[in-house]
Scaffold this active site. Structure first.
Site, PDB file in Angstrom:
ATOM      1  N   ARG A  55       0.859  -1.190   0.000  1.00 43.72           N
ATOM      2  CA  ARG A  55       0.000   0.000   0.000  1.00 43.72           C
ATOM      3  C   ARG A  55       0.889   1.231   0.000  1.00 43.72           C
ATOM      4  O   ARG A  55       2.107   1.130   0.133  1.00 43.72           O
ATOM      5  CB  ARG A  55      -1.026   0.001   1.156  1.00 43.72           C
ATOM      6  N   ALA A  57       0.789   5.067  -2.299  1.00 43.09           N
ATOM      7  CA  ALA A  57       0.601   5.319  -3.730  1.00 43.09           C
ATOM      8  C   ALA A  57       1.764   4.847  -4.617  1.00 43.09           C
ATOM      9  O   ALA A  57       1.552   4.092  -5.572  1.00 43.09           O
ATOM     10  CB  ALA A  57       0.301   6.798  -3.945  1.00 43.09           C
ATOM     11  N   ARG A  98      -7.785  -0.603  -6.670  1.00 42.67           N
ATOM     12  CA  ARG A  98      -8.054   0.536  -5.776  1.00 42.67           C
ATOM     13  C   ARG A  98      -8.173   1.787  -6.648  1.00 42.67           C
ATOM     14  O   ARG A  98      -7.387   1.965  -7.587  1.00 42.67           O
ATOM     15  CB  ARG A  98      -6.925   0.727  -4.746  1.00 42.67           C
ATOM     16  N   GLN A 205      -2.125   2.654   9.945  1.00 42.40           N
ATOM     17  CA  GLN A 205      -0.839   2.677   9.227  1.00 42.40           C
ATOM     18  C   GLN A 205       0.206   3.483   9.994  1.00 42.40           C
ATOM     19  O   GLN A 205       1.400   3.189   9.927  1.00 42.40           O
ATOM     20  CB  GLN A 205      -1.017   3.275   7.819  1.00 42.40           C
ATOM     21  N   ASP A 246      -1.966  10.734  -2.336  1.00 37.99           N
ATOM     22  CA  ASP A 246      -2.347   9.662  -3.259  1.00 37.99           C
ATOM     23  C   ASP A 246      -2.687  10.182  -4.647  1.00 37.99           C
ATOM     24  O   ASP A 246      -2.587   9.458  -5.632  1.00 37.99           O
ATOM     25  CB  ASP A 246      -3.527   8.870  -2.694  1.00 37.99           C
TER      26      ASP A 246
HETATM   27  O1  MRU Z   1      -4.598   3.190   2.225  1.00 36.86           O
HETATM   28  P1  MRU Z   1      -3.113   3.391   2.108  1.00 36.86           P
HETATM   29  O2  MRU Z   1      -2.357   2.835   3.273  1.00 36.86           O
HETATM   30  O3  MRU Z   1      -2.583   2.917   0.784  1.00 36.86           O
HETATM   31  O4  MRU Z   1      -2.939   4.973   2.149  1.00 36.86           O
HETATM   32  C1  MRU Z   1      -1.641   5.493   1.980  1.00 36.86           C
HETATM   33  C2  MRU Z   1      -1.560   6.962   2.110  1.00 36.86           C
HETATM   34  O5  MRU Z   1      -2.544   7.647   2.252  1.00 36.86           O
HETATM   35  C3  MRU Z   1      -0.178   7.573   1.960  1.00 36.86           C
HETATM   36  O6  MRU Z   1      -0.074   8.723   2.741  1.00 36.86           O
HETATM   37  C4  MRU Z   1       0.027   7.960   0.480  1.00 36.86           C
HETATM   38  O7  MRU Z   1      -0.211   6.864  -0.354  1.00 36.86           O
HETATM   39  C5  MRU Z   1       1.388   8.475   0.233  1.00 36.86           C
HETATM   40  S1  MRU Z   1       2.618   7.207   0.314  1.00 36.86           S
HETATM   41  C6  MRU Z   1       4.121   7.853  -0.083  1.00 36.86           C
END
Ligand code: MRU
Length: 359
Positions: A55, A57, A98, A205, A246
């Site tokens: 996970r 982005a 996603r 997270q 993202d």
């Molecule tokens: O749902 P996730 O864990 O994939 O969400 C991740 C985020 O919101 C991060 O802050 C974003 O992807 C930036 S990662 C460098």
């Protein structure tokens, strides 16, 4: 298939040649267990993205690129037309995993655009070339993280208390991360930082991944519940906020993990700068504003039965958007691999990205 490991490898690793597979850290198990998944089918990769084993982005983009290669392995024995048809099927399928992180679509489009120029090659040769491109996406992501760290480090002065939300670290990328790359780079310059990590409900997270990474790198970190951020600011513990993103629209509106918008509003109310760190692959210049960014809605059970324990009455209605959008006017600067975007305006974004692309 699952294997246990005691070493700390990269977020993901491609193993072997064009007939290889993708090994990735199962982030749903951290920090309690260090487990790696071996993705040997495109369905394995889709599932790993959907269930957040991989996970963040940029990491999703890299995984999808390798997932495309895996999905095409069975098509090398067929005709060029069959290979093409399978490629479209595989990339459409991965794109359905996603909806919010644009890096996923960016990586898939990049492979599709390349494949469309490879008509003279046999399917086997095309697959080799697509693997090369997936590897390039991974390598470039690592370099982008390093550059974001270099450009952003100046924003964090010695002695800064810095709040981050969700995980924008190495686990979310192929390199050192985006927001955390800035923190790691400032710490490497000898600055003493106190990092506050929001827990990041509902999937934690921040608690599970960000604090784990900071601990591993020896950066002082304090975990807080999301609801404590405003009070920590009021008490003067926080002088800067930095998060990842993202998807960033052309005007700078930035989608990130749910709760980011609230943190940005709190920062504004306390006169604290709110920064976003993201590579150029996170910008979606086709969207004029954040209003059209698709927001993933996730399973209500993540809220009512987090990590296996029921915490709400059966049958309760739940709203569980995975992301929110922070308006550009709340963002002091965006740190990209091409430098800082400040002020965050459509013009400044276009100019920075265009200059970076032609450099
Ligand atoms: O749902 P996730 O864990 O994939 O969400 C991740 C985020 O919101 C991060 O802050 C974003 O992807 C930036 S990662 C460098």
């Amino acid at each position: 298939m699952t294997t246990q490991s005691t070493t700390a490898p990269r977020t993901m690793t491609w193993v072997g040649g064009a007939d290889g597979y993708l090994r990735l850290i199962d982030q749903t198990k951290l920090p309690v267990e260090f487990v790696e998944l071996e993705c040997r089918s495109v369905e394995d990769v889709w599932q790993a993205i959907k269930q957040l084993s991989v996970r963040g982005a940029p990491a999703i983009g890299v995984a999808a690129a390798y997932g495309t290669v895996i999905g095409l392995q069975s098509a090398v024995g067929g005709t060029a037309d069959e290979f093409d048809a399978r490629r479209r099927e595989v990339t459409d399928y991965l794109a359905s995993s996603r909806p919010t992180a644009v890096n996923l679509f960016w990586a898939l489009n990049r492979l599709n655009r390349l494949a469309e120029t490879l008509g003279d090659l046999t399917p086997t040769q095309q697959l080799d070339r697509l693997l090369e491109e997936a590897r390039a996406i991974e390598d470039e992501d690592r370099e982008m993280c390093a550059a974001i760290g270099r450009h952003g480090a100046e924003l964090l002065k010695d002695g800064t208390g810095v709040l981050t939300h969700c995980n924008a670290g190495g686990l979310a990328t192929a390199g050192d991360g985006t927001a955390l790359a800035v923190i790691f780079a400032a710490a490497a310059q000898g600055k003493t930082l106190q990092v506050f990590a929001d827990e990041t409900r509902p999937l934690l997270q921040g608690a599970r991944l960000t604090t784990w990474e900071l601990q591993q790198r020896g950066v002082p970190a304090t975990l807080i519940c999301d609801s404590m951020a405003g009070w920590a600011m009021k008490e003067g513990r926080i002088q800067a906020v930095i998060t990842g993103a993202d998807r960033i629209a052309a005007n700078g509106d930035a989608a990130n993990k749910i709760g980011t918008y609230s943190v940005a509003l709190l920062a504004k109310a306390h006169g604290i700068p709110f920064y976003v760190a993201a590579p150029s692959s996170t910008f979606d210049l086709e969207l004029p504003t954040g209003a059209d960014i698709p927001i993933e809605q996730r399973d209500p059970a993540e809220v009512t039965h987090g990590f296996g324990r029921q915490t709400a009455p059966e049958g309760i209605g739940v709203y569980n958007p995975a992301f929110d959008v922070t308006p550009a006017e709340l963002i002091e600067a965006i740190v990209t691999e091409h430098g800082l975007i400040r002020p965050v305006t459509t013009e400044q974004i276009a100019a920075t990205l265009a200059a970076g692309a032609s450099a």
